[in-house]
Design an enzyme around this catalytic site. Sequence first.
Site, short mmCIF file in Angstrom:
data_model
loop_
_atom_site.label_atom_id
_atom_site.label_comp_id
_atom_site.label_asym_id
_atom_site.label_seq_id
_atom_site.Cartn_x
_atom_site.Cartn_y
_atom_site.Cartn_z
N LYS A 140 24.84 5.95 25.89
CA LYS A 140 24.36 6.71 24.74
C LYS A 140 25.50 7.31 23.93
O LYS A 140 25.42 7.41 22.69
CB LYS A 140 23.39 7.80 25.20
CG LYS A 140 22.04 7.27 25.67
CD LYS A 140 21.40 6.36 24.63
CE LYS A 140 19.96 6.04 24.92
NZ LYS A 140 19.38 5.10 23.95
N TYR A 147 23.64 6.04 31.80
CA TYR A 147 22.88 6.32 30.58
C TYR A 147 23.72 7.14 29.59
O TYR A 147 23.76 6.84 28.39
CB TYR A 147 21.62 7.08 30.96
CG TYR A 147 20.66 7.39 29.85
CD1 TYR A 147 19.84 6.41 29.31
CD2 TYR A 147 20.54 8.69 29.35
CE1 TYR A 147 18.93 6.71 28.30
CE2 TYR A 147 19.64 9.00 28.35
CZ TYR A 147 18.84 8.01 27.83
OH TYR A 147 17.94 8.30 26.83
#
Length: 302
Positions: free
Chosen positions: A165, A161
């Site tokens: 991101k 993640y």
Amino acid sequence: MSIRFDGRVAIVTGAGGGLGRRHALGLAERGAKVVVNDLGPGGAPSAATIAVVEEIERAGGAALADGADVSDAEQVAAMVAKAESRWGRVDILVANAGILRDKTFAKMAIADFEKVVGVHLMGSAICAKAVWGGMRDRGYGRILFTSSASGIYGNFGQANYGAAKAAMIGLMNVLHLEGAKYDIRVNVLAPTAATGMTAGLLPPDIAALLTPESVTPAVLFLVGEDAPSRTIMGAGGGVFAVTHIAETPGVFLPQAERTPETIAARFAEISDRATAVPVDNAYAQTFKFAAAARGQGVALPD
């Protein structure tokens, strides 16, 4: 001066609930026609997206439900075509869709790494690519990618993640440069909110403060007509902040001193945050280094 979206068409991905739902409602409340996208069965609109559309329509707005998988280029192209067929254009993209597959890196399967990157990074790129040509042709576009403090600053157990991101920032930087002459402005939102994705991860008293509604004003600002570009805005609990990326001027080391030991000895000077300033683009850094070397008497070609 009121920020309005009358006559504008927006796509919000991941809009069946949580932050995306609130962003879609916020855009519609201010006049935008909104494609409410969230992953549905077989690419069909989900019950959640249909409910959001009905909520918008009950309030007098215009909306369209869509179930495209953002990581599927064909489905995304069909979504954009549907919006253009009904309303003639797409002016705004809010790329909000996301998933979590949290584990420590030692325990994480590469398939889970690829899946998260596929939805967050590739899904954002695919959606941006699908609207890019139309925005260039019309000389107007507003694109907002969704990053996270997990990518900007790091968070335990979120290598997949966090990597995806952080990549939103690189994508924004390049599209900001390429879109500038077409008035396509590209920004990044780093939200903190209590949603279905974060259920159970936040203490209840903090979760109560971090409502999706407290984030959406940042979205409306960052996709407005007078929005900035290349801005990383954090938002949560009604607090709004901007993350700046800056670089120190650099310290030139003569050939005889160009050793790891010299770097270690002068690291405090090299890394002094008080001297750091933003860099406009990759070549600006290259030319900065060349100028510093030339200033120390190093001969460089003109």
